[in-house]
Design a protein around this motif. Structure first.
Motif, PDB file in Angstrom:
ATOM      1  N   SER A 123       0.848  -1.367   0.100  1.00 31.23           N
ATOM      2  CA  SER A 123      -0.127   0.212   0.009  1.00 31.23           C
ATOM      3  C   SER A 123       0.938   1.206  -0.078  1.00 31.23           C
ATOM      4  O   SER A 123       1.935   1.176   0.448  1.00 31.23           O
ATOM      5  CB  SER A 123      -1.060  -0.105   1.215  1.00 31.23           C
ATOM      6  OG  SER A 123      -0.180  -0.263   2.585  1.00 31.23           O
TER       7      SER A 123
ATOM      8  N   LYS B  11       0.979   5.978  -1.569  1.00 28.28           N
ATOM      9  CA  LYS B  11       0.343   6.790  -2.122  1.00 28.28           C
ATOM     10  C   LYS B  11       0.635   6.762  -3.631  1.00 28.28           C
ATOM     11  O   LYS B  11      -0.311   7.198  -4.427  1.00 28.28           O
ATOM     12  CB  LYS B  11       0.722   8.262  -1.911  1.00 28.28           C
ATOM     13  CG  LYS B  11       0.541   8.493  -0.363  1.00 28.28           C
ATOM     14  CD  LYS B  11      -0.752   8.809  -0.116  1.00 28.28           C
ATOM     15  CE  LYS B  11      -1.024   9.173   1.557  1.00 28.28           C
ATOM     16  NZ  LYS B  11      -2.473   9.516   1.675  1.00 28.28           N
TER      17      LYS B  11
ATOM     18  N   VAL C  43      -7.754   3.813  -2.256  1.00 29.10           N
ATOM     19  CA  VAL C  43      -8.573   3.608  -0.805  1.00 29.10           C
ATOM     20  C   VAL C  43      -8.668   5.236  -0.191  1.00 29.10           C
ATOM     21  O   VAL C  43      -8.101   5.855  -0.392  1.00 29.10           O
ATOM     22  CB  VAL C  43      -7.522   3.205   0.464  1.00 29.10           C
ATOM     23  CG1 VAL C  43      -8.131   2.925   1.732  1.00 29.10           C
ATOM     24  CG2 VAL C  43      -6.895   1.617  -0.324  1.00 29.10           C
ATOM     25  N   TYR C  44      -9.992   5.039   0.328  1.00 34.67           N
ATOM     26  CA  TYR C  44     -10.306   6.551   0.696  1.00 34.67           C
ATOM     27  C   TYR C  44     -10.746   6.466   2.227  1.00 34.67           C
ATOM     28  O   TYR C  44     -11.460   5.300   2.767  1.00 34.67           O
ATOM     29  CB  TYR C  44     -11.859   6.903  -0.062  1.00 34.67           C
ATOM     30  CG  TYR C  44     -11.337   7.110  -1.656  1.00 34.67           C
ATOM     31  CD1 TYR C  44     -10.954   8.541  -2.269  1.00 34.67           C
ATOM     32  CD2 TYR C  44     -11.572   6.375  -2.429  1.00 34.67           C
ATOM     33  CE1 TYR C  44     -10.664   8.738  -3.402  1.00 34.67           C
ATOM     34  CE2 TYR C  44     -11.153   6.493  -3.660  1.00 34.67           C
ATOM     35  CZ  TYR C  44     -10.703   7.772  -4.338  1.00 34.67           C
ATOM     36  OH  TYR C  44     -10.428   7.805  -5.435  1.00 34.67           O
ATOM     37  N   ASN C  45     -10.565   7.538   2.914  1.00 32.40           N
ATOM     38  CA  ASN C  45     -11.031   7.719   4.295  1.00 32.40           C
ATOM     39  C   ASN C  45     -12.029   8.842   4.141  1.00 32.40           C
ATOM     40  O   ASN C  45     -12.066   9.788   3.540  1.00 32.40           O
ATOM     41  CB  ASN C  45     -10.009   7.802   5.198  1.00 32.40           C
ATOM     42  CG  ASN C  45      -9.047   6.505   5.380  1.00 32.40           C
ATOM     43  OD1 ASN C  45     -10.045   5.491   5.435  1.00 32.40           O
ATOM     44  ND2 ASN C  45      -7.811   6.358   5.606  1.00 32.40           N
ATOM     45  N   TYR C  46     -12.856   8.778   5.371  1.00 29.40           N
ATOM     46  CA  TYR C  46     -13.632   9.836   5.733  1.00 29.40           C
ATOM     47  C   TYR C  46     -13.210  11.087   6.553  1.00 29.40           C
ATOM     48  O   TYR C  46     -13.068  10.452   7.646  1.00 29.40           O
ATOM     49  CB  TYR C  46     -15.076   9.597   5.822  1.00 29.40           C
ATOM     50  CG  TYR C  46     -15.768   9.091   4.587  1.00 29.40           C
ATOM     51  CD1 TYR C  46     -16.461   9.792   3.620  1.00 29.40           C
ATOM     52  CD2 TYR C  46     -15.646   7.744   4.228  1.00 29.40           C
ATOM     53  CE1 TYR C  46     -17.182   9.491   2.398  1.00 29.40           C
ATOM     54  CE2 TYR C  46     -16.045   7.273   3.112  1.00 29.40           C
ATOM     55  CZ  TYR C  46     -16.913   8.197   2.221  1.00 29.40           C
ATOM     56  OH  TYR C  46     -17.537   7.656   0.957  1.00 29.40           O
ATOM     57  N   ASN C  47     -13.211  12.309   6.384  1.00 24.79           N
ATOM     58  CA  ASN C  47     -12.493  13.252   7.394  1.00 24.79           C
ATOM     59  C   ASN C  47     -13.744  14.451   7.429  1.00 24.79           C
ATOM     60  O   ASN C  47     -13.763  15.066   6.357  1.00 24.79           O
ATOM     61  CB  ASN C  47     -11.240  13.832   7.035  1.00 24.79           C
ATOM     62  CG  ASN C  47     -10.673  14.828   8.140  1.00 24.79           C
ATOM     63  OD1 ASN C  47     -11.533  14.859   9.172  1.00 24.79           O
ATOM     64  ND2 ASN C  47      -9.459  15.309   7.674  1.00 24.79           N
TER      65      ASN C  47
ATOM     66  N   ARG D  96     -14.886  12.625   1.710  1.00 24.62           N
ATOM     67  CA  ARG D  96     -14.047  11.642   1.228  1.00 24.62           C
ATOM     68  C   ARG D  96     -12.656  11.953   0.975  1.00 24.62           C
ATOM     69  O   ARG D  96     -12.431  12.913   0.071  1.00 24.62           O
ATOM     70  CB  ARG D  96     -14.705  10.787   0.072  1.00 24.62           C
ATOM     71  CG  ARG D  96     -14.110   9.460  -0.133  1.00 24.62           C
ATOM     72  CD  ARG D  96     -14.714   8.613  -1.314  1.00 24.62           C
ATOM     73  NE  ARG D  96     -14.447   9.305  -2.620  1.00 24.62           N
ATOM     74  CZ  ARG D  96     -14.709   8.713  -3.754  1.00 24.62           C
ATOM     75  NH1 ARG D  96     -15.206   7.549  -3.556  1.00 24.62           N
ATOM     76  NH2 ARG D  96     -14.653   9.128  -4.864  1.00 24.62           N
TER      77      ARG D  96
ATOM     78  N   ASP E   4      -6.610   8.155   0.240  1.00 26.90           N
ATOM     79  CA  ASP E   4      -5.527   7.830   1.312  1.00 26.90           C
ATOM     80  C   ASP E   4      -4.675   7.068   0.581  1.00 26.90           C
ATOM     81  O   ASP E   4      -3.809   6.010   1.394  1.00 26.90           O
ATOM     82  CB  ASP E   4      -6.509   7.069   2.575  1.00 26.90           C
ATOM     83  CG  ASP E   4      -5.411   6.843   3.677  1.00 26.90           C
ATOM     84  OD1 ASP E   4      -4.625   7.803   4.125  1.00 26.90           O
ATOM     85  OD2 ASP E   4      -5.415   5.818   4.377  1.00 26.90           O
TER      86      ASP E   4
ATOM     87  N   ASN F 268      -4.076   0.216  -2.670  1.00 24.83           N
ATOM     88  CA  ASN F 268      -3.788  -1.139  -2.175  1.00 24.83           C
ATOM     89  C   ASN F 268      -3.603  -2.062  -3.536  1.00 24.83           C
ATOM     90  O   ASN F 268      -4.620  -2.024  -4.138  1.00 24.83           O
ATOM     91  CB  ASN F 268      -4.972  -1.754  -1.155  1.00 24.83           C
ATOM     92  CG  ASN F 268      -4.805  -1.070   0.181  1.00 24.83           C
ATOM     93  OD1 ASN F 268      -3.771  -0.285   0.557  1.00 24.83           O
ATOM     94  ND2 ASN F 268      -5.762  -1.291   1.163  1.00 24.83           N
TER      95      ASN F 268
END
Length: 238
Positions: free
Chosen positions: A61, A63, A103-107, A111, A114, A117
């Motif tokens: 994994s 960037k 891959v995404y995260n929520y802040n 969205r 991140d 992978n």
């Protein structure tokens, strides 16, 4: 003219077809109308597995998608080359295609990207179970930390299936005779049969410490593979 001839042929064949259907229906009906007994014959046959299927997952994994992909390819390459040097043949190695996805995260409800992978599964089919530990060591040295698991199998289960089927049929016959004798009747013949194809149960993995070597190295010992068969029979009786 051709159409007229076809109609004549159909008119000639239809009564014959109806008669045949009626006769078959009558036979089936007479069979079911007679006295019957129903039995289920079952059988299971076991054998020691002769093949182990081992799966490892090369994963990474980060960037940079290109770097992530390259990392996975490098791990897979090192493992495969090491396995070939160990003596495995190319046909014993199954190398799946790579999976690469973002891959995404929520802040705060947003969205946020991140990174990426990637993973690739490599499976080995081996007959020498002592290679299980060696291949696992090679995978760890290649940077692979995910073990997809492994199962024990049979190269050819067809002979076991035939034995299980034959034993299930014998079991049904013996049960029918016991019932007939118990009720003072005589078995005339078979009225109806339904059959469940032999089912193969793969053996789970099992580990045991080899105390004879006085070592903490685990020895992999497979449980027997079981093949089961079932036949349902309706017999006519006197």
């Amino acid at each position: 003219m051709k159409k007229i001839m076809n109609n004549k042929i159909l008119k000639t064949l239809c009564p014959v077809f109806v008669l045949l259907c009626s006769e078959n229906a009558a036979l089936a009906s007479s069979c079911e109308d007679e006295g019957t007994i129903s039995v289920t014959g079952t059988a299971s046959v076991t054998a020691t597995p002769d093949v182990a299927s081992l799966s490892f997952v090369a994963a990474s994994s980060g960037k940079d998608a290109k770097a992530v992909r390259s990392n996975v390819e490098q791990k897979a390459f090192i493992l495969i080359e090491s396995a070939l040097k160990l003596g495995l043949k190319k046909e014993q190695i199954i190398s799946e295609s790579m999976s690469l996805y973002p891959v995404y995260n929520y802040n705060d409800g947003k969205r946020v990207f991140d990174g990426y992978n990637a993973n690739r599964e490599i499976t080995f089919k081996i007959s020498d179970f002592t290679l299980i530990e060696k291949l696992t060591d090679l995978a760890l040295k290649a940077g692979i930390e995910q073990i997809g698991g492994f199962t024990y199998e049979l190269k050819d289960s067809s002979s076991l299936k035939k034995i299980a089927d034959a034993n299930a049929i014998t079991d049904a016959k013996e049960k029918a005779l016991r019932l007939a004798q118990g009720f003072n009747v005589k078995v005339k013949g078979v009225c109806r049969i339904s059959f469940s194809d032999a089912q193969l149960e793969h053996a789970p993995r099992f580990m045991a410490v080899n105390s004879a070597k006085q070592s903490m190295v685990a020895e992999y010992t497979p449980a027997p593979v079981k093949v089961s068969s079932e036949v349902n029979v309706v017999y006519t009786i006197d």
